[in-house]
Design an enzyme around this catalytic site. Structure first.
Site, mmCIF file in Angstrom:
data_model
loop_
_atom_site.group_PDB
_atom_site.id
_atom_site.type_symbol
_atom_site.label_atom_id
_atom_site.label_comp_id
_atom_site.label_asym_id
_atom_site.label_seq_id
_atom_site.Cartn_x
_atom_site.Cartn_y
_atom_site.Cartn_z
ATOM 1 N N ASN A 111 14.649 -1.293 7.935
ATOM 2 C CA ASN A 111 13.850 -2.414 8.424
ATOM 3 C C ASN A 111 13.347 -2.104 9.835
ATOM 4 O O ASN A 111 14.141 -1.939 10.756
ATOM 5 C CB ASN A 111 14.672 -3.711 8.407
ATOM 6 N N HIS A 120 1.907 7.521 11.163
ATOM 7 C CA HIS A 120 2.195 7.240 12.571
ATOM 8 C C HIS A 120 1.043 7.645 13.482
ATOM 9 O O HIS A 120 1.268 8.154 14.584
ATOM 10 C CB HIS A 120 3.495 7.940 13.014
ATOM 11 N N ARG A 167 0.833 -1.208 0.000
ATOM 12 C CA ARG A 167 0.000 0.000 0.000
ATOM 13 C C ARG A 167 0.861 1.248 0.000
ATOM 14 O O ARG A 167 2.044 1.219 0.346
ATOM 15 C CB ARG A 167 -0.938 0.019 1.208
ATOM 16 N N ASP A 214 -2.038 5.488 13.250
ATOM 17 C CA ASP A 214 -2.946 4.331 13.396
ATOM 18 C C ASP A 214 -2.793 3.702 14.774
ATOM 19 O O ASP A 214 -3.776 3.375 15.434
ATOM 20 C CB ASP A 214 -2.751 3.298 12.262
ATOM 21 N N ASP A 267 -1.817 -1.273 7.550
ATOM 22 C CA ASP A 267 -1.293 -2.020 6.395
ATOM 23 C C ASP A 267 -2.102 -3.285 6.123
ATOM 24 O O ASP A 267 -2.458 -3.599 4.994
ATOM 25 C CB ASP A 267 0.178 -2.403 6.632
ATOM 26 N N SER A 312 4.904 -1.388 2.696
ATOM 27 C CA SER A 312 4.310 -2.502 3.438
ATOM 28 C C SER A 312 4.541 -3.882 2.854
ATOM 29 O O SER A 312 3.620 -4.704 2.782
ATOM 30 C CB SER A 312 2.798 -2.300 3.555
ATOM 31 N N SER A 313 5.782 -4.162 2.468
ATOM 32 C CA SER A 313 6.074 -5.510 1.979
ATOM 33 C C SER A 313 5.888 -6.522 3.112
ATOM 34 O O SER A 313 5.387 -7.628 2.902
ATOM 35 C CB SER A 313 7.506 -5.577 1.446
HETATM 36 P P1 ADP Z 1 8.084 -2.616 4.809
HETATM 37 O O1 ADP Z 1 7.955 -1.155 5.058
HETATM 38 O O2 ADP Z 1 8.292 -2.925 3.367
HETATM 39 O O3 ADP Z 1 6.968 -3.402 5.427
HETATM 40 P P2 ADP Z 1 9.874 -3.877 6.757
HETATM 41 O O4 ADP Z 1 11.282 -3.484 7.021
HETATM 42 O O5 ADP Z 1 8.914 -3.785 7.866
HETATM 43 O O6 ADP Z 1 9.445 -3.015 5.510
HETATM 44 O O7 ADP Z 1 9.846 -5.377 6.225
HETATM 45 C C1 ADP Z 1 10.693 -5.815 5.186
HETATM 46 C C2 ADP Z 1 10.950 -7.297 5.349
HETATM 47 O O8 ADP Z 1 9.863 -8.047 4.769
HETATM 48 C C3 ADP Z 1 12.183 -7.769 4.581
HETATM 49 O O9 ADP Z 1 13.365 -7.574 5.341
HETATM 50 C C4 ADP Z 1 11.879 -9.246 4.403
HETATM 51 O O10 ADP Z 1 12.172 -9.981 5.576
HETATM 52 C C5 ADP Z 1 10.361 -9.237 4.205
HETATM 53 N N1 ADP Z 1 10.095 -9.237 2.746
HETATM 54 C C6 ADP Z 1 9.852 -8.182 1.939
HETATM 55 N N2 ADP Z 1 9.704 -8.581 0.645
HETATM 56 C C7 ADP Z 1 9.880 -9.924 0.641
HETATM 57 C C8 ADP Z 1 9.871 -10.934 -0.366
HETATM 58 N N3 ADP Z 1 9.679 -10.644 -1.661
HETATM 59 N N4 ADP Z 1 10.065 -12.200 0.010
HETATM 60 C C9 ADP Z 1 10.289 -12.517 1.312
HETATM 61 N N5 ADP Z 1 10.310 -11.621 2.305
HETATM 62 C C10 ADP Z 1 10.113 -10.336 1.989
HETATM 63 P P1 NG1 Z 2 5.409 0.435 7.183
HETATM 64 O O1 NG1 Z 2 5.519 1.552 6.250
HETATM 65 O O2 NG1 Z 2 4.813 -0.790 6.537
HETATM 66 O O3 NG1 Z 2 6.660 0.163 7.916
HETATM 67 C C1 NG1 Z 2 4.424 1.128 9.641
HETATM 68 C C2 NG1 Z 2 3.344 0.406 10.443
HETATM 69 C C3 NG1 Z 2 1.958 1.047 10.225
HETATM 70 C C4 NG1 Z 2 2.012 2.546 10.469
HETATM 71 C C5 NG1 Z 2 3.159 3.155 9.631
HETATM 72 C C6 NG1 Z 2 3.358 4.633 9.890
HETATM 73 C C7 NG1 Z 2 3.596 -2.028 10.783
HETATM 74 C C8 NG1 Z 2 3.359 -3.361 10.217
HETATM 75 N N1 NG1 Z 2 3.245 -0.982 10.015
HETATM 76 O O4 NG1 Z 2 4.247 0.887 8.269
HETATM 77 O O5 NG1 Z 2 1.010 0.431 11.084
HETATM 78 O O6 NG1 Z 2 2.148 2.839 11.829
HETATM 79 O O7 NG1 Z 2 4.407 2.519 9.909
HETATM 80 O O8 NG1 Z 2 2.203 5.358 9.580
HETATM 81 O O9 NG1 Z 2 4.086 -1.894 11.889
#
Ligand code: ADP
Ligand code: NG1
Length: 461
Positions: A233, A50, A43, A52, A190, A145-146
């Protein structure tokens, strides 16, 4: 809101190149064909950052990029996970009680979060056996939000293998809760948009109770995502949880100041609701009750009448126990003002005055300044990218998602899109080593996409 679960679609895999490729890779990995596929989107949050986890509504839309998993249920209680991206190594487990290591946010742990959430919901202790091949195209750790897309996808995979059903709202709530097994204290935006998104519309997501309302975006503008190429991360650092804790402590101090039962208060929204004040009035209460100088743990304990030990063990999360300063005034100012901007944004979309795009842009730029100055979740690259986007025609631009890196989202008049893309490409990507074959993945216009789905192969029916 409808209690419907995610839709199941029959597709001819041969006509979908990504599914076909995944099917072939699955076959060469596991020696059999997948029985079904699940996708869950990432998304972009248009406004409402920040807030929610403070109980306030947010305004995201799903993007086209998603997590796609090919699945074959197996009779043994063994989970085999593989990934099309060699950066993410294979993983198997047959343990009945899934353990998620909060100290190591390895990719398979996000899958386990979603799976465990569903199993716990149905009171099942033995692991659901399956072979899964994961294929994701959401840029990781970039604010799109991967991680949640993977958690939601795994949740829906597990539900489907179990042959059970749940509404989209239930799935979103379960996955929001279970993603916290990874150690981050996120809100729920997310997971909610990943399940509740609908093509063609952004959504206002409200919490307690969770619901999503359509927000029609202006037709004369496009939303453009630009990746700063700085990854952050959430689970591997404490930045995110420190902000969650600062908001919780600000809520408790404000509640105490107003003689509310501060012990039970967790969110800034609860303080507002209990006082029956407007968001603007809450900004005045914040001015009165909190000082801009950082608070030490000792000062917070003095205000609340608790010991430092109680603060550490009963309020702070494991990775924030050694934090020495908390900025409560600035964080609460951001949250109350950002919550007001979300409501203004929705109102402008509904009323659609002649200068809609300009007004929405102003709100987005205010949001960025608040994230940068009050919430301190930006970084020099994001600030530079926002400035470049504004200079080349965006009416407003801001960081999106958690921040400290990741993407910006800009509102751009539709007729300026080609020149905007060319100029931003030249100014941010070409002038540095950020220019690469991935350029279209780093800078692209996006439209509201649909939510999570199950695909069945047409001829197997
Ligand atoms: P985001 O903001 O994208 O949610 P995060 O840092 O919270 O970032 O999460 C990213 C983590 O999600 C990566 O370090 C990995 O562990 C996991 N991830 C993301 N894309 C993939 C993928 N294609 N396959 C497996 N794991 C993934
Ligand atoms: P991302 O951008 O996916 O790291 C995080 C939080 C959301 C929200 C936003 C800031 C998780 C899974 N996601 O999103 O709930 O607080 O930061 O608006 O913790």
């Amino acid at each position: 809101m409808s209690a419907e679960g995610p839709a199941t679609r029959r597709v001819s895999v041969a006509e979908h190149p990504r599914l076909l490729k995944l099917k072939k890779m699955f076959n060469s990995k596991f020696g059999s064909n997948p029985k079904f596929y699940v996708r869950a989107p990432g998304r972009v949050n248009i406004i409402g950052e920040h807030i929610d986890y403070c109980g306030y509504s947010v305004l995201p839309m799903a993007v086209e990029q998603d997590m796609l998993i090919a699945v074959e249920p197996v009779k043994t209680h063994t989970l085999h996970l593989a990934n099309t991206n060699p950066l993410y190594p294979d993983f198997s487990t047959s343990a009945n009680n899934i353990q998620i290591d909060k100290n190591k946010p390895l990719w398979h742990n996000y899958f386990l979060c979603g799976s465990k959430g569903i199993q716990e919901h149905f009171g099942l202790s033995s692991l659901t056996g399956m072979n899964c091949l994961v294929d994701g195209n959401i840029p990781p750790s970039s604010g799109l939000s991967s991680s949640s897309a993977l958690v939601c996808c795994a949740g829906l995979v597990t539900l489907t293998v179990l042959g059970r059903s749940l509404s989209k709202v239930e799935l979103a709530e379960i996955c929001a809760k279970s993603e916290r097994y990874i150690g981050t204290e996120g809100g729920g935006m997310d997971q909610s948009i990943s399940f509740l998104a609908e093509e063609g519309t952004a959504k206002l997501i409200e919490f307690s109770p969770l619901r999503a309302t359509d927000v029609k975006l202006p037709s004369g503008a496009v939303f453009v995502i630009a990746n700063s190429c700085v990854e952050m991360n959430k689970a591997a650092t404490s930045h995110f949880n420190i902000r969650v804790m600062e908001c919780q402590l600000a809520a408790k101090l404000l509640a105490k100041y107003k003689n509310l039962d501060w012990d039970k208060v967790l969110r800034l929204e609860e303080v507002q609701t209990q006082l029956g004040l407007s968001l603007e009035e809450m900004l005045l209460v914040t001015e009165e009750a909190l000082h801009p100088e950082p608070y030490s743990p000792e000062e917070i304990c003095g205000c609340l009448g608790i010991s430092v030990e109680e603060l550490r063990t009963q309020i702070l999360s494991p990775n924030t126990q050694d934090v020495r300063t908390f900025k409560l005034h600035q964080r609460a100012q951001h949250v109350y003002s950002e919550a007001a901007r979300v409501l203004q944004f929705k109102k402008i979309c509904e009323e659609a005055p002649e200068n809609t795009v300009q007004l929405l842009g102003e709100l987005m730029s205010q949001s960025h300044r608040s994230c940068r100055d009050l919430y301190e979740c930006s970084c020099p690259e994001l600030d530079q990218l926002v400035d470049i986007c504004r200079k080349h025609g965006a009416q407003g631009s801001r960081l999106t998602g958690a921040g400290w890196g990741g993407c910006t989202v800009s509102i751009v008049p539709a007729d300026m899109l080609p020149s905007f893309l060319a100029n931003v490409h030249e100014a941010y990507y070409q002038k540095s080593d950020r220019s690469s074959a991935r350029e279209n993945q780093n800078l692209f216009a996006t439209k509201p996409g649909g939510g999570a789905l199950v695909f069945l192969e047409a001829q197997t029916m």
